[in-house]
Design a protein around this motif. Sequence first.
Motif, PDB file in Angstrom:
ATOM      1  N   ALA A 101       0.807  -1.220   0.000  1.00 58.57           N
ATOM      2  CA  ALA A 101       0.000   0.000   0.000  1.00 58.57           C
ATOM      3  C   ALA A 101       0.837   1.266   0.000  1.00 58.57           C
ATOM      4  O   ALA A 101       0.289   2.363  -0.147  1.00 58.57           O
ATOM      5  CB  ALA A 101      -0.935   0.015   1.205  1.00 58.57           C
ATOM      6  N   VAL A 102       2.156   1.137   0.168  1.00 61.99           N
ATOM      7  CA  VAL A 102       3.015   2.322   0.189  1.00 61.99           C
ATOM      8  C   VAL A 102       4.143   2.180  -0.815  1.00 61.99           C
ATOM      9  O   VAL A 102       4.552   1.072  -1.182  1.00 61.99           O
ATOM     10  CB  VAL A 102       3.603   2.568   1.596  1.00 61.99           C
ATOM     11  N   ASP A 103       4.643   3.334  -1.265  1.00 59.46           N
ATOM     12  CA  ASP A 103       5.851   3.413  -2.070  1.00 59.46           C
ATOM     13  C   ASP A 103       6.925   4.123  -1.262  1.00 59.46           C
ATOM     14  O   ASP A 103       6.624   4.960  -0.398  1.00 59.46           O
ATOM     15  CB  ASP A 103       5.610   4.196  -3.364  1.00 59.46           C
ATOM     16  N   ILE A 104       8.176   3.800  -1.544  1.00 56.43           N
ATOM     17  CA  ILE A 104       9.309   4.392  -0.847  1.00 56.43           C
ATOM     18  C   ILE A 104      10.169   5.125  -1.861  1.00 56.43           C
ATOM     19  O   ILE A 104      10.573   4.547  -2.878  1.00 56.43           O
ATOM     20  CB  ILE A 104      10.137   3.317  -0.115  1.00 56.43           C
ATOM     21  N   THR A 105      10.454   6.395  -1.609  1.00 53.81           N
ATOM     22  CA  THR A 105      11.225   7.230  -2.529  1.00 53.81           C
ATOM     23  C   THR A 105      12.502   7.702  -1.840  1.00 53.81           C
ATOM     24  O   THR A 105      12.460   8.220  -0.725  1.00 53.81           O
ATOM     25  CB  THR A 105      10.400   8.454  -2.976  1.00 53.81           C
ATOM     26  N   ASP A 106      13.624   7.518  -2.522  1.00 56.50           N
ATOM     27  CA  ASP A 106      14.918   7.965  -1.994  1.00 56.50           C
ATOM     28  C   ASP A 106      14.933   9.484  -1.882  1.00 56.50           C
ATOM     29  O   ASP A 106      14.413  10.188  -2.747  1.00 56.50           O
ATOM     30  CB  ASP A 106      16.037   7.485  -2.913  1.00 56.50           C
ATOM     31  N   LEU A 107      15.556   9.990  -0.839  1.00 56.06           N
ATOM     32  CA  LEU A 107      15.622  11.432  -0.620  1.00 56.06           C
ATOM     33  C   LEU A 107      16.902  12.062  -1.164  1.00 56.06           C
ATOM     34  O   LEU A 107      17.177  13.231  -0.909  1.00 56.06           O
ATOM     35  CB  LEU A 107      15.487  11.735   0.866  1.00 56.06           C
ATOM     36  N   GLY A 108      17.704  11.293  -1.901  1.00 61.45           N
ATOM     37  CA  GLY A 108      18.888  11.852  -2.533  1.00 61.45           C
ATOM     38  C   GLY A 108      20.129  11.763  -1.673  1.00 61.45           C
ATOM     39  O   GLY A 108      20.088  11.317  -0.521  1.00 61.45           O
ATOM     40  N   PRO A 109      21.269  12.196  -2.218  1.00 63.13           N
ATOM     41  CA  PRO A 109      22.551  12.010  -1.531  1.00 63.13           C
ATOM     42  C   PRO A 109      22.676  12.780  -0.215  1.00 63.13           C
ATOM     43  O   PRO A 109      23.490  12.426   0.635  1.00 63.13           O
ATOM     44  CB  PRO A 109      23.580  12.512  -2.559  1.00 63.13           C
ATOM     45  N   GLU A 110      21.893  13.822  -0.031  1.00 67.25           N
ATOM     46  CA  GLU A 110      21.970  14.613   1.199  1.00 67.25           C
ATOM     47  C   GLU A 110      20.945  14.171   2.241  1.00 67.25           C
ATOM     48  O   GLU A 110      20.716  14.874   3.230  1.00 67.25           O
ATOM     49  CB  GLU A 110      21.759  16.096   0.878  1.00 67.25           C
ATOM     50  N   ARG A 111      20.339  13.019   2.018  1.00 72.65           N
ATOM     51  CA  ARG A 111      19.306  12.538   2.942  1.00 72.65           C
ATOM     52  C   ARG A 111      19.881  12.343   4.339  1.00 72.65           C
ATOM     53  O   ARG A 111      21.070  12.041   4.503  1.00 72.65           O
ATOM     54  CB  ARG A 111      18.739  11.221   2.437  1.00 72.65           C
ATOM     55  N   PRO A 112      19.049  12.496   5.360  1.00 72.54           N
ATOM     56  CA  PRO A 112      19.529  12.278   6.730  1.00 72.54           C
ATOM     57  C   PRO A 112      19.794  10.797   6.995  1.00 72.54           C
ATOM     58  O   PRO A 112      19.206   9.916   6.352  1.00 72.54           O
ATOM     59  CB  PRO A 112      18.393  12.798   7.599  1.00 72.54           C
ATOM     60  N   VAL A 113      20.675  10.536   7.921  1.00 68.13           N
ATOM     61  CA  VAL A 113      21.058   9.170   8.275  1.00 68.13           C
ATOM     62  C   VAL A 113      20.957   9.014   9.787  1.00 68.13           C
ATOM     63  O   VAL A 113      21.413   9.860  10.548  1.00 68.13           O
ATOM     64  CB  VAL A 113      22.495   8.858   7.801  1.00 68.13           C
ATOM     65  N   ARG A 114      20.335   7.932  10.207  1.00 62.86           N
ATOM     66  CA  ARG A 114      20.237   7.626  11.633  1.00 62.86           C
ATOM     67  C   ARG A 114      21.295   6.604  12.002  1.00 62.86           C
ATOM     68  O   ARG A 114      21.505   5.619  11.298  1.00 62.86           O
ATOM     69  CB  ARG A 114      18.838   7.074  11.967  1.00 62.86           C
ATOM     70  N   ARG A 115      21.964   6.845  13.124  1.00 62.01           N
ATOM     71  CA  ARG A 115      22.980   5.915  13.626  1.00 62.01           C
ATOM     72  C   ARG A 115      22.392   5.127  14.793  1.00 62.01           C
ATOM     73  O   ARG A 115      21.923   5.721  15.766  1.00 62.01           O
ATOM     74  CB  ARG A 115      24.223   6.677  14.058  1.00 62.01           C
ATOM     75  N   VAL A 116      22.435   3.831  14.673  1.00 62.79           N
ATOM     76  CA  VAL A 116      21.881   2.944  15.699  1.00 62.79           C
ATOM     77  C   VAL A 116      23.031   2.188  16.350  1.00 62.79           C
ATOM     78  O   VAL A 116      23.891   1.639  15.650  1.00 62.79           O
ATOM     79  CB  VAL A 116      20.865   1.964  15.095  1.00 62.79           C
ATOM     80  N   GLY A 117      23.064   2.181  17.662  1.00 63.90           N
ATOM     81  CA  GLY A 117      24.159   1.507  18.344  1.00 63.90           C
ATOM     82  C   GLY A 117      23.717   0.873  19.641  1.00 63.90           C
ATOM     83  O   GLY A 117      22.537   0.867  19.992  1.00 63.90           O
TER      84      GLY A 117
END
Length: 309
Positions: free
Chosen positions: A268-284
Amino acid sequence: MADLLPQELRVLVAVAEQGGFSAAGAALGLTQSAVSHSVRGSEAKVGAVLFERGRGGASPTPAGERAVALARRILRMYEVLGAEARGVAGAAAGSAGAVSGTLRIAAFRSAALHLLPPALERLTARYPGIRAEVRVVRELGAGTAGEVAAGRADLGIATLDATGSVPDGGARPGVQPGARPGGLLTGLLRREAYALVHPAGHPDPKALPLLDWDENCGSYTRDWWQAQDWIPRATVKAEDDGMVLTMVGRGLGMAILPELSLREAGDAVDITDLGPERPVRRVGYVTTPELASTLAVRALIRELRSDAG
């Protein structure tokens, strides 16, 4: 200063968790006067008032909060002492399965759903004596790192900033801004990009209302969010990312979600890339120095790292 005895530590924890001397006594099988005497003795030993007394019960002072957190952590080391000794003895005898005991884990929702299960499956297959206790904790306020600092979890799966610290450290007990959180140890497990998620086939998803949830947008992504003039204020805020994804699938708006959240996306959903400057989450991961060297925590970290992407 005289050392606090294990029973004195147990009393401090019980008073903090039960909210009063009488309730703590009932939980420990002690009289109210015995609890009161123990607390007064502990306060004399440490040289600080640990609890505010009132008609409504007792609540920890700032000094008391720190003392209770450390008391939990010290008592936890008493608990794991036997398992550690048996594990080392078993390893020396060639028996890897000797690692045993309860392993307490705090994780935010999507990590608990997608990161932990495969790691725990391998861990318990290798060490059948390990019993995992997993609690889902929202990454707000103290978050999972706060559970570890307070002695309620052995290891937390947390969101980290670019320095390897827990974001918004100043708001978390025992966590100093711009540094490793309050003497805790952290390690990066994965970096995951945010993406635009929207109803499948929508011709102009950026024109849709924004759906969001309170845990979204860590301190390291806020600059990106603020620089995007096409992102409106959220019209709906949900309890968690799973609810947001469901509402997007119902056509109620678009959202910006990290990769772990998008593992639940359906047709029911589509996923679109936000480009090279997209935010990134760090999981640790976050753990304490004393528990970082224990056999069970080290084994879990190895399994989590083997899945790192």
